[in-house]
Motif scaffolding. Structure first.
Motif, PDB file in Angstrom:
ATOM      1  N   ASP A 171       0.825  -1.213   0.000  1.00  0.00           N
ATOM      2  CA  ASP A 171       0.000   0.000   0.000  1.00  0.00           C
ATOM      3  C   ASP A 171       0.856   1.258   0.000  1.00  0.00           C
ATOM      4  O   ASP A 171       0.528   2.246  -0.664  1.00  0.00           O
ATOM      5  N   TYR A 172       1.968   1.225   0.749  1.00  0.00           N
ATOM      6  CA  TYR A 172       2.784   2.433   0.869  1.00  0.00           C
ATOM      7  C   TYR A 172       3.394   2.831  -0.477  1.00  0.00           C
ATOM      8  O   TYR A 172       3.486   4.021  -0.797  1.00  0.00           O
ATOM      9  N   LEU A 173       3.771   1.837  -1.277  1.00  0.00           N
ATOM     10  CA  LEU A 173       4.312   2.145  -2.601  1.00  0.00           C
ATOM     11  C   LEU A 173       3.264   2.857  -3.456  1.00  0.00           C
ATOM     12  O   LEU A 173       3.589   3.777  -4.225  1.00  0.00           O
ATOM     13  N   ILE A 174       1.998   2.467  -3.298  1.00  0.00           N
ATOM     14  CA  ILE A 174       0.915   3.146  -4.030  1.00  0.00           C
ATOM     15  C   ILE A 174       0.744   4.575  -3.506  1.00  0.00           C
ATOM     16  O   ILE A 174       0.579   5.520  -4.291  1.00  0.00           O
ATOM     17  N   LEU A 175       0.800   4.754  -2.175  1.00  0.00           N
ATOM     18  CA  LEU A 175       0.669   6.099  -1.596  1.00  0.00           C
ATOM     19  C   LEU A 175       1.766   7.023  -2.122  1.00  0.00           C
ATOM     20  O   LEU A 175       1.511   8.182  -2.457  1.00  0.00           O
ATOM     21  N   GLU A 176       2.988   6.502  -2.196  1.00  0.00           N
ATOM     22  CA  GLU A 176       4.100   7.318  -2.722  1.00  0.00           C
ATOM     23  C   GLU A 176       3.875   7.680  -4.187  1.00  0.00           C
ATOM     24  O   GLU A 176       4.076   8.830  -4.595  1.00  0.00           O
ATOM     25  N   GLU A 177       3.466   6.697  -4.974  1.00  0.00           N
ATOM     26  CA  GLU A 177       3.227   6.943  -6.400  1.00  0.00           C
ATOM     27  C   GLU A 177       2.131   7.993  -6.588  1.00  0.00           C
ATOM     28  O   GLU A 177       2.284   8.945  -7.369  1.00  0.00           O
ATOM     29  N   TYR A 178       1.025   7.838  -5.857  1.00  0.00           N
ATOM     30  CA  TYR A 178      -0.080   8.797  -5.957  1.00  0.00           C
ATOM     31  C   TYR A 178       0.347  10.186  -5.512  1.00  0.00           C
ATOM     32  O   TYR A 178      -0.028  11.200  -6.111  1.00  0.00           O
ATOM     33  N   THR A 179       1.144  10.249  -4.437  1.00  0.00           N
ATOM     34  CA  THR A 179       1.598  11.538  -3.897  1.00  0.00           C
ATOM     35  C   THR A 179       2.425  12.293  -4.943  1.00  0.00           C
ATOM     36  O   THR A 179       2.230  13.498  -5.155  1.00  0.00           O
ATOM     37  N   ARG A 180       3.330  11.598  -5.600  1.00  0.00           N
ATOM     38  CA  ARG A 180       4.174  12.251  -6.609  1.00  0.00           C
ATOM     39  C   ARG A 180       3.345  12.695  -7.812  1.00  0.00           C
ATOM     40  O   ARG A 180       3.556  13.781  -8.358  1.00  0.00           O
ATOM     41  N   LYS A 181       2.399  11.877  -8.247  1.00  0.00           N
ATOM     42  CA  LYS A 181       1.542  12.244  -9.387  1.00  0.00           C
ATOM     43  C   LYS A 181       0.700  13.475  -9.056  1.00  0.00           C
ATOM     44  O   LYS A 181       0.564  14.390  -9.875  1.00  0.00           O
ATOM     45  N   LEU A 182       0.117  13.488  -7.862  1.00  0.00           N
ATOM     46  CA  LEU A 182      -0.728  14.614  -7.468  1.00  0.00           C
ATOM     47  C   LEU A 182       0.083  15.899  -7.354  1.00  0.00           C
ATOM     48  O   LEU A 182      -0.366  16.973  -7.759  1.00  0.00           O
ATOM     49  N   PHE A 183       1.287  15.778  -6.797  1.00  0.00           N
ATOM     50  CA  PHE A 183       2.124  16.973  -6.620  1.00  0.00           C
ATOM     51  C   PHE A 183       2.545  17.543  -7.973  1.00  0.00           C
ATOM     52  O   PHE A 183       2.582  18.767  -8.159  1.00  0.00           O
ATOM     53  N   GLN A 184       2.844  16.666  -8.933  1.00  0.00           N
ATOM     54  CA  GLN A 184       3.211  17.146 -10.265  1.00  0.00           C
ATOM     55  C   GLN A 184       2.034  17.853 -10.919  1.00  0.00           C
ATOM     56  O   GLN A 184       2.189  18.926 -11.512  1.00  0.00           O
ATOM     57  N   ARG A 185       0.834  17.281 -10.798  1.00  0.00           N
ATOM     58  CA  ARG A 185      -0.341  17.925 -11.371  1.00  0.00           C
ATOM     59  C   ARG A 185      -0.613  19.253 -10.648  1.00  0.00           C
ATOM     60  O   ARG A 185      -0.927  20.257 -11.285  1.00  0.00           O
ATOM     61  N   GLY A 186      -0.496  19.251  -9.322  1.00  0.00           N
ATOM     62  CA  GLY A 186      -0.694  20.487  -8.551  1.00  0.00           C
ATOM     63  C   GLY A 186       0.303  21.555  -8.934  1.00  0.00           C
ATOM     64  O   GLY A 186      -0.035  22.743  -9.032  1.00  0.00           O
ATOM     65  N   THR A 187       1.551  21.137  -9.194  1.00  0.00           N
ATOM     66  CA  THR A 187       2.600  22.062  -9.625  1.00  0.00           C
ATOM     67  C   THR A 187       2.243  22.684 -10.974  1.00  0.00           C
ATOM     68  O   THR A 187       2.375  23.897 -11.176  1.00  0.00           O
ATOM     69  N   ASP A 188       1.748  21.855 -11.895  1.00  0.00           N
ATOM     70  CA  ASP A 188       1.372  22.340 -13.222  1.00  0.00           C
ATOM     71  C   ASP A 188       0.175  23.289 -13.141  1.00  0.00           C
ATOM     72  O   ASP A 188       0.151  24.331 -13.816  1.00  0.00           O
ATOM     73  N   LEU A 189      -0.822  22.935 -12.322  1.00  0.00           N
ATOM     74  CA  LEU A 189      -1.998  23.794 -12.163  1.00  0.00           C
ATOM     75  C   LEU A 189      -1.609  25.146 -11.556  1.00  0.00           C
ATOM     76  O   LEU A 189      -2.084  26.195 -11.980  1.00  0.00           O
ATOM     77  N   ALA A 190      -0.718  25.109 -10.556  1.00  0.00           N
ATOM     78  CA  ALA A 190      -0.267  26.346  -9.911  1.00  0.00           C
ATOM     79  C   ALA A 190       0.483  27.227 -10.902  1.00  0.00           C
ATOM     80  O   ALA A 190       0.277  28.444 -10.963  1.00  0.00           O
ATOM     81  N   ALA A 191       1.344  26.598 -11.700  1.00  0.00           N
ATOM     82  CA  ALA A 191       2.142  27.368 -12.675  1.00  0.00           C
ATOM     83  C   ALA A 191       1.238  28.112 -13.653  1.00  0.00           C
ATOM     84  O   ALA A 191       1.542  29.233 -14.073  1.00  0.00           O
ATOM     85  N   GLY A 192       0.107  27.499 -13.978  1.00  0.00           N
ATOM     86  CA  GLY A 192      -0.845  28.146 -14.876  1.00  0.00           C
ATOM     87  C   GLY A 192      -1.463  29.403 -14.286  1.00  0.00           C
ATOM     88  O   GLY A 192      -2.011  30.247 -15.010  1.00  0.00           O
ATOM     89  N   GLN A 193      -1.389  29.538 -12.954  1.00  0.00           N
ATOM     90  CA  GLN A 193      -1.901  30.731 -12.267  1.00  0.00           C
ATOM     91  C   GLN A 193      -0.772  31.645 -11.796  1.00  0.00           C
ATOM     92  O   GLN A 193      -1.000  32.533 -10.969  1.00  0.00           O
ATOM     93  N   GLY A 194       0.456  31.399 -12.268  1.00  0.00           N
ATOM     94  CA  GLY A 194       1.588  32.221 -11.855  1.00  0.00           C
ATOM     95  C   GLY A 194       2.040  31.931 -10.436  1.00  0.00           C
ATOM     96  O   GLY A 194       2.619  32.793  -9.761  1.00  0.00           O
ATOM     97  N   LEU A 195       1.802  30.686  -9.978  1.00  0.00           N
ATOM     98  CA  LEU A 195       2.137  30.304  -8.611  1.00  0.00           C
ATOM     99  C   LEU A 195       3.104  29.126  -8.600  1.00  0.00           C
ATOM    100  O   LEU A 195       3.223  28.380  -9.576  1.00  0.00           O
ATOM    101  N   ILE A 196       3.768  28.948  -7.467  1.00  0.00           N
ATOM    102  CA  ILE A 196       4.622  27.788  -7.207  1.00  0.00           C
ATOM    103  C   ILE A 196       3.969  27.000  -6.069  1.00  0.00           C
ATOM    104  O   ILE A 196       3.709  27.553  -4.999  1.00  0.00           O
TER     105      ILE A 196
END
Length: 317
Positions: A171-196
């Motif tokens: 389960d923990y390997l899945i949590l890590e994988e999901y965490t990294r995917k979500l953070f990358q998407r969140g980073t991309d969404l933030a960048a679209g608003q001029g945010l980090i």
């Protein structure tokens, strides 16, 4: 001053239990349905402030809803419906007893630990020669154990989580994988608003069918730290503080008023004018993060509005 939602005492059909957190109240119903209500309570230093912030619950709920929808192609989540500005309805899950904290920059707690001379956080090495708010070569995951009521969450390493059997390795390997995917998407969404997107935390649960899903809030100013892209590099070069988008401004006001949640300290009086400025800042946060304008809900009778909207939703499920 607009009405605020400070507490709820609903009796929904099939209601089995109620959990009241610092900000959210969660009603568990039959058929494994959860009704999560975001109140207008303001928490800082693990203390709930005496007065509510107009529209804060609506803001947190609506940001979280938008971000759940913007990431559901990557990671399954608990959300079924948002029948009211302050309410999310979803699938009941067994929460994992860890928060998956991920950091793209040396800020906040990580920066304080680094300043104290530590170069390992939650079992993860941090490079030498970094300044506060510098970007890590790669985002690091620094989990925290979910605290029992009244206690602070505690740092914990992946190795200790597995050794103590808090989460299985599978389960923990899945949590890590999901965490990294979500953070990358969140980073991309933030960048679209001029945010980090500097750092954030995710919480996960498991449905009775055994599926791991994202739960609780995501990418809100209460769970995440944002910087403005504009001027970031210049401020780093000059050693200046970064311009941030989070509830840090409330913490700084409390600190300047002599309050950090320590024993014997009293919460400073929040005037109506100050509460209005906090509400205005939260609206600014909403519009900066989502890129949309904020529509204030009708707050003439919040409890009645929620009852009507939730009952209507439950009839459809």
């Amino acid at each position: 001053m607009a009405n605020t939602l400070m507490e709820t005492n609903f009796q929904f059909p099939g209601q089995r239990s109620v959990y009241k957190g610092k900000v959210r109240e969660v009603y568990t119903l039959d058929n494994d349905i959860l009704v999560m209500i975001a109140t207008d309570r303001l928490s800082a230093f693990d203390v709930v402030m005496p007065k509510g912030i107009p529209y804060k619950g609506q803001i947190l709920n609506q940001i979280a809803t938008q971000m759940m929808k913007a990431t559901e192609d990557l990671v399954p989540n608990w959300l079924l419906a948002t029948p009211d500005p302050n309410v999310a309805v979803g699938k009941a899950c067994e929460p994992f007893k860890v928060e998956m904290v991920i950091r793209g920059y040396l800020s906040g707690h990580a920066a304080r630990e680094y300043k104290a001379g530590k170069r390992v956080l939650c079992g993860v090495a941090m490079p030498e020669g970094m300044k506060e708010n510098d970007k890590f070569p790669e985002p690091i995951i620094t989990p925290a154990t979910k605290a029992e009521k009244g206690d602070h969450d505690e740092d914990i390493s992946r190795e200790e989580i597995l050794a103590r059997g808090i989460v299985s390795e599978e389960d923990y390997l899945i949590l890590e994988e999901y965490t990294r995917k979500l953070f990358q998407r969140g980073t991309d969404l933030a960048a679209g608003q001029g945010l980090i997107l500097v750092d954030t935390k995710y919480e996960f649960g498991k449905t009775k069918e055994g599926e791991i899903v994202l739960i609780d809030e995501i990418h809100t100013p209460d769970s995440s730290r944002y910087f403005y892209v504009e001027g970031y590099e210049e401020r780093q070069e000059k050693g200046e503080a970064q311009k941030q988008l989070s509830k840090e401004f409330v913490r700084q006001w409390l600190i300047s008023s002599g309050f950090q949640g320590l024993e014997g300290q009293r919460v400073p009086e929040m005037s109506d004018d100050y509460i209005q400025t906090v509400s205005d800042r939260y609206i600014e946060l909403y519009e900066s993060i989502t890129g949309g304008s904020f529509d204030k809900a009708d707050v003439s009778n919040i409890q009645k509005r929620i009852t009507k909207n939730v009952l209507g939703c439950l009839e459809q499920l």
